[in-house]
Enzyme design. Structure first.
Site, PDB file in Angstrom:
ATOM      1  N   LEU C 224      11.906   7.203 -14.195  1.00  0.00           N
ATOM      2  CA  LEU C 224      11.463   8.075 -13.105  1.00  0.00           C
ATOM      3  C   LEU C 224      10.759   9.337 -13.629  1.00  0.00           C
ATOM      4  CD1 LEU C 224      11.615   8.437 -10.002  1.00  0.00           C
ATOM      5  CD2 LEU C 224      13.673   9.797 -10.386  1.00  0.00           C
ATOM      6  N   ASP C 225       9.536   9.564 -13.149  1.00  0.00           N
ATOM      7  CA  ASP C 225       8.776  10.795 -13.438  1.00  0.00           C
ATOM      8  C   ASP C 225       8.467  10.986 -14.928  1.00  0.00           C
ATOM      9  OD1 ASP C 225       8.942  11.301 -10.728  1.00  0.00           O
ATOM     10  OD2 ASP C 225      10.609  12.690 -10.901  1.00  0.00           O
TER      11      ASP C 225
END
Lengths: 281, 281, 281, 281
Positions: C224-225
């Site tokens: 994530l990210d």
């Protein structure tokens, strides 16, 4: 012309601005700048009020006494500063000259509402820079950290220093040194905080492949790189920029961000509340 | 919660802030925002003051009457606006859709302190855009300019329009149309004024070889591109950018600059003084 | 005019540019743009080369075969794209309309080197937006995530989608969905990464008291990210900005950053190497 | 490592990149950077090509002879520079120190691909600054302008100066001085050209009420403030900024813009074509 500047914070309620402006008016002052903010989220009221104090019908002690009474009824924190009582500033540095030059030149050009009276370093490289600007230079080695901090503290006391600026000073100050000086030490961190806390932020930035690098001027607190942020700036980088290019571009950011933060602080435009700043710019 | 916002300008003298804030306080209002500026060069005082008017002990007519008295004694120009009396906005456009979309979307998202109630165009291309946002569209051809302006004026009157936004409306309005609406028509010019006044600014920018292009939102006055500037922005270009690339980059600037200016105006943050603006942002 | 664009990366050694430009020249092509970078730190060579392929003396299969031979001798990764084979793009969204409008308008104005042919959402709110731009809308609820991803995958396959754009799509995609589409899913994160990873970045930004907020467009990876960053932008905030103000300012950043990243990708200006991007802009 | 950098411009036609890269490759060089642009509007081809010249099988005269032949067949203008033949730079200044400090510090920090070997001024105020950086200072009064320019010309000749930097040098150079030095004199103008040509641009900016002020570094030509622009930057101002504040903010812009332009020039990244620049940045 002598300007008094008042920074105030308190729980928000009706009538504060009226009470404060009436206080100034009744005693013969003229408000030259008033900036105020009531925070809807926190319910806190913050204000910066400058007034021309010529012909004011109270002397400085009288003003302080009167303000203390007002402050009590509004549960107010306040600071009062006079434009003719200029803060004395010490700059701490190591070997990197760019921030030091920028601050000393700003001072020389009359851009700061304070006076840099002291350069302190754990190395001797920047002594000629201080000398060029005719500012006393004190060499305090940091091999023995406790002894160094004792010497620094004693020096700051003796020289009645109101603000310490860490101009790429590569040492971490102890909580014991920081605690009594909260809100009076400004550091420049060479990243856009909270990204890249800690050491070698440009190397971290290169590794992550960001497209902007930044710099952050903040008050020093006991936790590293966690203090209230005063000013930030960024500049664009690309894959063409090596870590060395980033360091060069970063110098431009660091010095302008630090000097701006110092200027804002000395003009009493910065109010700390709840580990954040309100900057009346 | 109903907020009253007061914009004031007058020759600077002592006691204005005290008088105004006392007025609010005495009648039971609470100041939620006060921003004030006394210009050292021109000797002019400008202020924006917002107060929560719940429980205010004067009705709106009473407030106006009381302000008129205050204004007289300070030689004050003033405007008072109420958050529940939202300005009605008309957008004039031709064929370029980007500014129109931006304004209508900002309105739909609740970002504006006013309501877009009318789209006026000399072409029919953008009728579906207005329809999509459920805003009435009126087609007024401009072959006969005098007739067009008469129709526009009549329409604005009938619809009680408080602000006209020229969203890349490629027609020059006559002085007769502009004069009675000074400070109530906002235009977007696609250059960083005063550079590149007049037609085809991106072509001019390309020819001059500038490294930044800009956009300027300003009030329309009788002189083309000479009105008070509300907001400006720039973006970087290089030799790689053809005129078409500049036009594309310019769209991004134009719409964000125009929408910001409209937002500032509708929030009563813009005060015109001496062909310049004071923007309390 | 048909333009071929070649993206190449390989270990740096002498003669690569000469070999590639000679290849183009010998077969009758004309280089219209060549941008090249040899990274001193990593020893990697990256190049983007566009050539006018009219009158080229090899057909597309012939070119691919010839490039495969060249690639082998230089240990090269490469991608070849033709300006007349426009990528088909799907936009995934939820309820926030600003990025979707921006992308669809950019497409309509001819600003993108690809075609948005599909809008996919787990809600129905934005169906009228897709309809307004005459783009098919597919509603795929995400209550059952596995089933949703299966339906999405099948749809992307059937529609021969080359790029998925997450335009404030508030769902986390599973590694199983992401893995086969590395470098072909672009997300917009509403912070200046790596600051404020995860949920509610504007609330985090407000709490930390930063002076700039940002947005980051990046390729989606399994973490994530953490994917390669394509484009970032920031804007200034102050204590006056509530979280709601930051969200509004952020919308402007998000959409312009996302649309820029999509434009760069579609113009084959982005090369991924080592979880970072080289952007030939 | 010795790097040769070639700047080339000519009418666009097929095969130029191939011919140039092949030339480098055949003689044993390795291209470390190649940036190229074919302008669709003007039909002009521009290129910057850097190659590692260790082990090159031609000496410098041989390279020049070979390039002359190539240049003839492509109708090419070209310049060739060697990283070990560093340009000698003279800085002209008057009394304002900020640009001079910035340039001298950049030089000292090794940020420039050239050497500042001379400071020339019509006043003596900045002599200590030159002395501090150990750069010779020459005082040439400008009461008699013709005599001054003769002395300057003689000095530049004797010191083999390759670049003159006007660091807020408040004198206008005569066409006779400028003409033989086209492309070798860089000036900083304290506005965003073409806005506010001529004297007192900050006063003009204040009077017009712009929201951004700028600075422009450009080559000096015979027409005042009309030469090819190398670099520009802007910063935000508001009604709160007096002319003095603008001057202060402008200093920051001026020095960073000027130093960037000088850096770009010295790295041979700037190509002049048709009173504009191509900047390979």
């Amino acid at each position: 012309m002598t300007i008094a500047t008042l920074l105030v914070s308190c729980p928000d309620r009706t009538g504060i601005v009226a009470a404060m402006s009436d206080f100034v008016f009744r005693h013969g002052g003229n408000i030259v700048d008033l900036d105020q903010h009531a925070d809807a989220d926190t319910g806190q009221f913050c204000m910066r009020l400058s007034f021309d104090a010529r012909g004011f019908r109270l002397d400085r002690d009288g003003i302080r006494a009167a303000l203390a009474v007002l402050a009590k009824s509004y549960d107010m924190s306040w600071e009062l500063a006079w434009s003719d009582e200029r803060p004395r500033v010490a700059v701490f540095c190591t070997k990197a000259p760019h921030c030091l030059y920028d601050l000393l030149l700003a001072d020389k050009l009359g851009e700061l509402a304070g006076d840099i009276v002291l350069v302190v370093s754990n190395h001797r490289e920047l002594e000629p820079v201080a000398a060029h600007f005719a500012v006393p230079f004190v060499h305090i080695p940091t091999d023995d950290k406790a002894r160094a901090e004792a010497a620094q503290a004693e020096l700051l006391e003796r020289e009645r220093i109101g603000l310490v600026v860490l101009a790429r000073y590569m040492q971490i100050l102890s909580p014991a040194f920081v605690r009594p000086r909260l809100g009076r030490i400004i550091n420049i961190h060479h990243s856009f905080l909270p990204a890249f806390v800690g050491a070698k932020p440009y190397h971290q930035a290169k590794a992550r492949g960001v497209k902007l690098i930044g710099a952050t001027a903040h008050y020093v607190t006991e936790e590293l790189d966690q203090g209230p942020i005063i000013e930030q700036a960024v500049t664009r980088v690309s894959h063409r920029d090596s870590v060395e290019d980033m360091i060069r571009k970063g110098r431009e950011l660091e010095r302008q961000t630090l000097t701006r933060a110092v200027r804002l602080h000395l003009e009493r435009r910065v109010l700390i509340t709840d580990n954040r700043t309100v900057v009346f710019a």
